[in-house]
Design a protein around this motif. Structure first.
Motif, PDB file in Angstrom:
ATOM      1  N   VAL A 110      14.337 -33.369   7.144  1.00  0.00           N
ATOM      2  CA  VAL A 110      13.083 -32.777   7.615  1.00  0.00           C
ATOM      3  C   VAL A 110      11.913 -33.734   7.395  1.00  0.00           C
ATOM      4  O   VAL A 110      11.609 -34.119   6.263  1.00  0.00           O
ATOM      5  N   SER A 111      11.282 -34.136   8.481  1.00  0.00           N
ATOM      6  CA  SER A 111      10.107 -34.994   8.432  1.00  0.00           C
ATOM      7  C   SER A 111       9.266 -34.697   9.662  1.00  0.00           C
ATOM      8  O   SER A 111       9.694 -34.925  10.783  1.00  0.00           O
ATOM      9  N   LEU A 112       8.081 -34.122   9.446  1.00  0.00           N
ATOM     10  CA  LEU A 112       7.238 -33.704  10.566  1.00  0.00           C
ATOM     11  C   LEU A 112       5.825 -34.215  10.385  1.00  0.00           C
ATOM     12  O   LEU A 112       5.406 -34.546   9.282  1.00  0.00           O
ATOM     13  N   MET A 113       5.078 -34.225  11.481  1.00  0.00           N
ATOM     14  CA  MET A 113       3.648 -34.463  11.419  1.00  0.00           C
ATOM     15  C   MET A 113       2.963 -33.111  11.608  1.00  0.00           C
ATOM     16  O   MET A 113       3.359 -32.330  12.482  1.00  0.00           O
ATOM     17  N   ALA A 114       1.941 -32.856  10.784  1.00  0.00           N
ATOM     18  CA  ALA A 114       1.157 -31.634  10.954  1.00  0.00           C
ATOM     19  C   ALA A 114      -0.066 -32.000  11.785  1.00  0.00           C
ATOM     20  O   ALA A 114      -0.991 -32.644  11.292  1.00  0.00           O
ATOM     21  N   ILE A 115      -0.039 -31.587  13.054  1.00  0.00           N
ATOM     22  CA  ILE A 115      -1.089 -31.965  13.999  1.00  0.00           C
ATOM     23  C   ILE A 115      -1.947 -30.730  14.288  1.00  0.00           C
ATOM     24  O   ILE A 115      -1.411 -29.682  14.669  1.00  0.00           O
ATOM     25  N   PRO A 116      -3.251 -30.799  14.073  1.00  0.00           N
ATOM     26  CA  PRO A 116      -4.107 -29.633  14.312  1.00  0.00           C
ATOM     27  C   PRO A 116      -3.918 -29.085  15.733  1.00  0.00           C
ATOM     28  O   PRO A 116      -3.876 -29.850  16.695  1.00  0.00           O
ATOM     29  N   GLY A 117      -3.766 -27.773  15.841  1.00  0.00           N
ATOM     30  CA  GLY A 117      -3.615 -27.145  17.145  1.00  0.00           C
ATOM     31  C   GLY A 117      -2.194 -27.098  17.651  1.00  0.00           C
ATOM     32  O   GLY A 117      -1.934 -26.559  18.723  1.00  0.00           O
ATOM     33  N   GLN A 118      -1.269 -27.654  16.887  1.00  0.00           N
ATOM     34  CA  GLN A 118       0.127 -27.625  17.309  1.00  0.00           C
ATOM     35  C   GLN A 118       0.992 -27.067  16.195  1.00  0.00           C
ATOM     36  O   GLN A 118       0.577 -27.008  15.049  1.00  0.00           O
TER      37      GLN A 118
END
Ligand code: CUA
Length: 156
Positions: A110-118
């Protein structure tokens, strides 16, 4: 103006490549459905109320099946501690309430980017008991290094 034969060849080749790439982008966007992650998923689920970008929660869907609404903000995660029994499959929905953060669970895929609005989404099955550290892996300011939490996978 004289242009060398090879020079002309390379100029033509680069124009051809630009056209090919342009067509590839157009095809993937229009017929293969490629798009930015998250937006469509949230709309499809019609679950924007339960996938609340402002409050984190853990929900049990069934035996050894969980979902987590994970909020990333400067500089913490909500929830910051998650307990599940060994063998559980957990789906994470990741939101950012301010700016760009990362979400990586140590010793997992598990490796994600936390992108505002998504909404970022990842699912993982915890087959080994123990503590799994998760942290922000995208530099986000002076509290970046304290932005972490843990998943405790308990023996049953
Ligand atoms: Cu959040 Cu680094």
């Amino acid at each position: 103006m004289h242009i060398h034969r090879y020079e002309r060849l390379w100029i033509r080749l680069s124009i051809v490549l630009l056209v090919v790439f342009g067509i590839a982008v157009a095809i993937s966007a229009m017929s293969l459905g490629f798009e930015l992650p998250g937006i469509k998923k949230e709309l499809e689920r019609g679950a924007s109320a339960s996938l609340d970008p402002n409050s984190g929660w853990i929900r049990e869907l069934g035996p050894q099946r969980y979902e987590v609404n994970m909020i990333a903000r400067a500089w913490s995660f909500d929830p910051s501690e998650i307990r599940v029994p060994v063998g559980s499959t957990v789906t994470f929905y990741l939101h950012s309430v301010d700016y760009l953060h990362g979400f990586k669970i140590h010793n997992t895929t598990v490796s994600l980017m936390a992108i505002p609005g998504q909404v970022g989404e990842a699912t993982y099955t915890f087959d080994e008991p123990g503590e799994y550290l998760f942290l922000c892996h995208e530099y986000c300011g002076r509290g970046h290094h304290v932005m972490s939490g843990k998943i405790i996978v308990e023996e049953v």
